[in-house]
Design a protein around this motif. Structure first.
Motif, PDB file in Angstrom:
ATOM      1  N   LEU A 196       0.827  -1.216   0.000  1.00  9.45           N
ATOM      2  CA  LEU A 196       0.000   0.000   0.000  1.00  9.45           C
ATOM      3  C   LEU A 196       0.857   1.260   0.000  1.00  9.45           C
ATOM      4  N   ALA A 197       2.072   1.175   0.585  1.00  7.23           N
ATOM      5  CA  ALA A 197       2.961   2.336   0.646  1.00  7.23           C
ATOM      6  C   ALA A 197       3.864   2.444  -0.576  1.00  7.23           C
ATOM      7  N   CYS A 218      -2.941   2.579  -8.873  1.00  8.85           N
ATOM      8  CA  CYS A 218      -4.307   2.748  -8.372  1.00  8.85           C
ATOM      9  C   CYS A 218      -4.883   4.094  -8.802  1.00  8.85           C
ATOM     10  N   GLN A 219      -4.076   5.148  -8.678  1.00 10.34           N
ATOM     11  CA  GLN A 219      -4.550   6.479  -9.050  1.00 10.34           C
ATOM     12  C   GLN A 219      -4.967   6.531 -10.516  1.00 10.34           C
ATOM     13  N   GLU A 227     -15.566  -1.123  -7.961  1.00 12.79           N
ATOM     14  CA  GLU A 227     -15.906  -1.247  -6.544  1.00 12.79           C
ATOM     15  C   GLU A 227     -15.782  -2.696  -6.080  1.00 12.79           C
ATOM     16  N   ARG A 228     -16.158  -3.659  -6.936  1.00 11.83           N
ATOM     17  CA  ARG A 228     -16.003  -5.075  -6.570  1.00 11.83           C
ATOM     18  C   ARG A 228     -14.535  -5.429  -6.389  1.00 11.83           C
ATOM     19  N   VAL A 229     -13.675  -4.891  -7.258  1.00 15.19           N
ATOM     20  CA  VAL A 229     -12.237  -5.145  -7.133  1.00 15.19           C
ATOM     21  C   VAL A 229     -11.714  -4.551  -5.828  1.00 15.19           C
ATOM     22  N   ALA A 230     -12.131  -3.309  -5.532  1.00 21.23           N
ATOM     23  CA  ALA A 230     -11.695  -2.671  -4.284  1.00 21.23           C
ATOM     24  C   ALA A 230     -12.115  -3.495  -3.073  1.00 21.23           C
ATOM     25  N   MET A 234      -7.727   5.187  -2.688  1.00 23.64           N
ATOM     26  CA  MET A 234      -6.645   4.917  -3.641  1.00 23.64           C
ATOM     27  C   MET A 234      -7.157   4.829  -5.072  1.00 23.64           C
ATOM     28  N   LEU A 235      -8.420   4.384  -5.226  1.00 17.69           N
ATOM     29  CA  LEU A 235      -9.007   4.234  -6.558  1.00 17.69           C
ATOM     30  C   LEU A 235      -9.965   5.368  -6.889  1.00 17.69           C
TER      31      LEU A 235
END
Length: 442
Positions: free
Chosen positions: A15-16, A24-25, A75-78, A87-88
């Motif tokens: 994540l970092a 992600c961005q 959203e399902r992937v997140a 992040m998305l």
């Protein structure tokens, strides 16, 4: 057969990772799925199971043969991979919201209907994680008084004022935080304060929906509007429901779903009739319907809706004091300018231009965002008639008015107008407008 259990979360070092954050961005799911495989050991077959996708689809995405753009799938992937919503570019996901500590003290019993309404209110992305929320609740000590409600209502009124003056996009974190705070308090109070808190939560949910709509984040806006409707069902406040449905109709028009916009506007009218058919509310709702018909290019239905709006407004004359406070912005000037906008949407620019111009002339001192929208529509009507100089001048006024706004909706209108100027790119008025646009919007 139950589906696969979601994993506990991605490794903190992933994540970092700057490469991960960029992927992600940019919503680069080729890179996202690759990093998930390499850094988290989640292989494509597991990705498919977690995200409710077929393995072949995941393989096509990873190879770059297929994109992933639909918001529901993102959203399902997140949710499946436990990628934080921010992040998305999404709202906070439900699983990001910490569960409140279970109280040892039994809460007062409530009716099944009220409990279900509150449970609905606490689902979805309306809750935003704040590390100091528990401290706030401790300070409040679970006590809600009339003074608490008055202070919260004052905050809501201030939010609406700031939305009028500067746009709603920047208000989202504060409004969502207040919404979460109020829904938490709803758990621990008795009637009648409980009912008052529910009404306040509904208004905050509508405000959150409006702020996300102004930010052009339509999926999240719809979620908050839906929450507002659920809360208002418990109140049987049909005029409030009509207001929420009218917002949803306008958003559907913006979102390229005019048929849905017509249905929502008509449903809003039914809700308003259930509350007695307050004429000023009905006038505004008929105009919402007219906008949707205009987008569908249904001229006959659009003109009929405009006529009903005008008739309802005539009935409302002298009854302004009986109308709810939220509808009093819809005055004669607004009726005139909205009629012009509907006609401009239809392409009837010669009839639209003088109406919008008259509205702008009357609106001196009115809220900036509304005047910026109206200047944009005046420019559009003028451009439709080939009046390039006048159109660029009006668009320049829209730019000036938007300078103090944080409203992606306004900025989006300006950019759309600029795209329509492409055939005239070498003309002097267009060159001058583009220079002003660069200075105003960067």
């Amino acid at each position: 057969m139950p589906g696969p259990q979601p994993h506990q979360g991605l490794p903190p070092e992933l994540l970092a990772n700057p490469e991960w954050q960029r992927a992600c961005q940019q919503r680069d799911f080729v890179k996202v799925f690759h990093l998930v495989k390499v850094k988290a050991g989640i292989y494509p077959s597991r990705v498919a199971a977690l995200c409710d996708m077929t393995p072949s689809r995941v393989g096509e995405i990873m190879s770059g043969r297929r994109g992933l753009a639909h918001i529901d799938v993102i959203e399902r992937v997140a949710d499946g991979l436990r990628i934080p919503g921010a992040m998305l570019g999404l709202a906070h996901r439900p699983w990001e919201i910490p569960s409140p500590a279970t109280s040892r003290e039994r809460l007062p019993s409530r009716s099944a209907r009220t409990s279900e309404t509150f449970a609905d209110a606490e689902q979805g992305p309306d809750a935003e994680s704040h590390s100091d929320l528990d401290d706030l609740l401790t300070l409040a000590d679970g006590r809600v008084t009339r003074s608490t409600l008055l202070a919260l209502r004052s905050s809501v009124e201030d939010y609406w004022r700031r939305d009028d003056e500067h746009g709603g996009a920047s208000l989202r974190p504060a409004v969502v935080g207040h919404l979460r705070y109020v829904t938490q308090m709803m758990r621990s109070v008795r009637a009648p304060l409980c009912r008052d808190l529910q009404s306040l939560a509904a208004e905050l949910a509508r405000l959150a929906g409006w702020a996300y709509f102004d930010a052009r984040q339509y999926s999240t806006a719809r979620t908050h509007f839906t929450q507002a409707l659920r809360l208002s069902h418990g109140q049987d406040d049909y005029l409030f429901m009509a207001n929420v449905l009218s917002c949803m109709s306008l958003q559907a028009t913006y979102d390229g779903q005019p048929a849905d916009a017509v249905a929502l506007a008509c449903k809003a009218q039914d809700s308003a009739r259930a509350a007695g058919g307050q004429p000023l509310v009905m006038s505004m709702l008929h105009m919402r319907e007219a906008f949707a018909h205009a987008t569908l290019r249904d001229a006959a239905s659009c003109h009929q809706a405009i006529g009903r709006s005008r008739d309802a407004y005539e009935q409302a004359r002298g009854q302004e004091g009986e109308a709810p406070s939220w509808i009093r912005y819809f005055d004669e000037t607004k009726l005139i300018v909205d009629t012009g906008i509907a006609l401009a949407k239809l392409g009837e620019s010669e009839r639209a231009e003088p109406l919008i111009a008259e509205g702008l002339r009357r609106e001196t001192g009115a809220q900036q965002r509304g005047r910026a929208f109206h200047a944009f529509w005046l420019a559009t009507a003028q451009l439709q008639q080939g009046k390039l100089d006048a159109a660029c001048h009006s668009a320049g006024l829209a730019l000036d008015l938007s300078a103090s706004l944080d409203s992606p909706r306004v900025a989006g209108h300006v950019h759309e107008f600029h795209q329509r100027l492409a055939p005239y790119a070498r003309e002097t008025p267009v060159i001058a407008f583009e220079q002003r646009m660069r200075e105003a919007l960067g």
